[in-house]
Write a protein that holds these residues in place. Sequence first.
Motif, PDB file in Angstrom:
ATOM      1  N   ASP A  92      -0.420  -3.340  -1.441  1.00 25.65           N
ATOM      2  CA  ASP A  92      -0.319  -2.511  -0.240  1.00 25.65           C
ATOM      3  C   ASP A  92      -1.708  -2.104   0.196  1.00 25.65           C
ATOM      4  O   ASP A  92      -2.640  -2.065  -0.629  1.00 25.65           O
ATOM      5  N   LYS A  93      -1.854  -1.778   1.484  1.00 26.62           N
ATOM      6  CA  LYS A  93      -3.095  -1.211   1.998  1.00 26.62           C
ATOM      7  C   LYS A  93      -2.829   0.205   2.476  1.00 26.62           C
ATOM      8  O   LYS A  93      -1.807   0.470   3.101  1.00 26.62           O
ATOM      9  N   ASN A  94      -3.774   1.105   2.191  1.00 26.32           N
ATOM     10  CA  ASN A  94      -3.626   2.461   2.720  1.00 26.32           C
ATOM     11  C   ASN A  94      -4.336   2.569   4.069  1.00 26.32           C
ATOM     12  O   ASN A  94      -4.836   1.576   4.604  1.00 26.32           O
ATOM     13  N   GLU A  95      -4.413   3.764   4.603  1.00 31.65           N
ATOM     14  CA  GLU A  95      -4.996   3.954   5.939  1.00 31.65           C
ATOM     15  C   GLU A  95      -6.484   3.618   5.978  1.00 31.65           C
ATOM     16  O   GLU A  95      -7.047   3.361   7.040  1.00 31.65           O
ATOM     17  N   LYS A  96      -7.150   3.607   4.811  1.00 31.25           N
ATOM     18  CA  LYS A  96      -8.582   3.263   4.746  1.00 31.25           C
ATOM     19  C   LYS A  96      -8.796   1.761   4.565  1.00 31.25           C
ATOM     20  O   LYS A  96      -9.933   1.295   4.540  1.00 31.25           O
ATOM     21  N   GLY A  97      -7.708   1.032   4.408  1.00 30.30           N
ATOM     22  CA  GLY A  97      -7.816  -0.408   4.196  1.00 30.30           C
ATOM     23  C   GLY A  97      -7.977  -0.790   2.739  1.00 30.30           C
ATOM     24  O   GLY A  97      -8.196  -1.962   2.423  1.00 30.30           O
ATOM     25  N   TRP A  98      -7.878   0.166   1.829  1.00 34.05           N
ATOM     26  CA  TRP A  98      -8.013  -0.119   0.403  1.00 34.05           C
ATOM     27  C   TRP A  98      -6.743  -0.778  -0.114  1.00 34.05           C
ATOM     28  O   TRP A  98      -5.631  -0.320   0.160  1.00 34.05           O
ATOM     29  N   LYS A  99      -6.915  -1.831  -0.893  1.00 33.28           N
ATOM     30  CA  LYS A  99      -5.776  -2.545  -1.475  1.00 33.28           C
ATOM     31  C   LYS A  99      -5.418  -1.952  -2.835  1.00 33.28           C
ATOM     32  O   LYS A  99      -6.288  -1.713  -3.661  1.00 33.28           O
ATOM     33  N   ASN A 115      -1.826   4.515  -7.077  1.00 34.64           N
ATOM     34  CA  ASN A 115      -2.683   5.302  -6.168  1.00 34.64           C
ATOM     35  C   ASN A 115      -4.171   4.995  -6.288  1.00 34.64           C
ATOM     36  O   ASN A 115      -4.997   5.741  -5.774  1.00 34.64           O
ATOM     37  N   HIS A 122     -13.215  -1.921  -3.156  1.00 32.80           N
ATOM     38  CA  HIS A 122     -12.551  -0.700  -2.703  1.00 32.80           C
ATOM     39  C   HIS A 122     -12.665   0.422  -3.734  1.00 32.80           C
ATOM     40  O   HIS A 122     -12.671   1.597  -3.370  1.00 32.80           O
TER      41      HIS A 122
END
Length: 217
Positions: A92-99, A115, A122
Amino acid sequence: MNRHFNQQERDLIKLAGFFKNQSIKLMEKGMLGEEHKTVQEAVDRFLEHMDSHVNTRAFILDQHEYLNKLVKDNARCPKCLSSEKLKVIGTDKNEKGWKSNRYKCRKCNIEFTWNLPNNPWHMIEYIQEMLIQMRAKVDDTSTAEDARVEALETIDNMESNLNKLKPVIDAHDREYRELQARESEMERLMHEFKNSLTIEKIKMDTWDNRQKLKHNK
């Protein structure tokens, strides 16, 4: 043949091999002058250069793959708090683009996203952001003394990890960018080399040479 060659490179190697064999035959029959050896030498030099480039590319791409898997999760199911029955089912990617890795707990039959980032690029950004937050906590006069001491210890550990990880990733990123630039240049050189070989092959493939080779067999 180098196992790291792609299909385009293999095709070029075959063309160069055919060209070289034909030119050697024609020189042995006296149908090409000795000056043609310089063309053969140029072919050999280019193939050596291409072989070296391909080996370097394979090494850097292997490094990239290794570094991409460097970060190991210590994931636990949020329901049973166990890591025994977890299976990675995607990312998954979060809002910062971190996988981050997505898991399924086969014991609880639930899915969740861990998390923390799953890769060093990242993870560096995550650590840097956490350091800002922890330093702000230390500087906050309302922070209790025991919490401040704990934050300072966390900062020390994070800085130590960052100082080990970041130089390795930065050095690799430079190599990776340089490789991409060399790949583009090599594609151009291969295109020009293939055209040159094709022209030389056409020069050798005259009707007279065909007939002479046929009669000299």
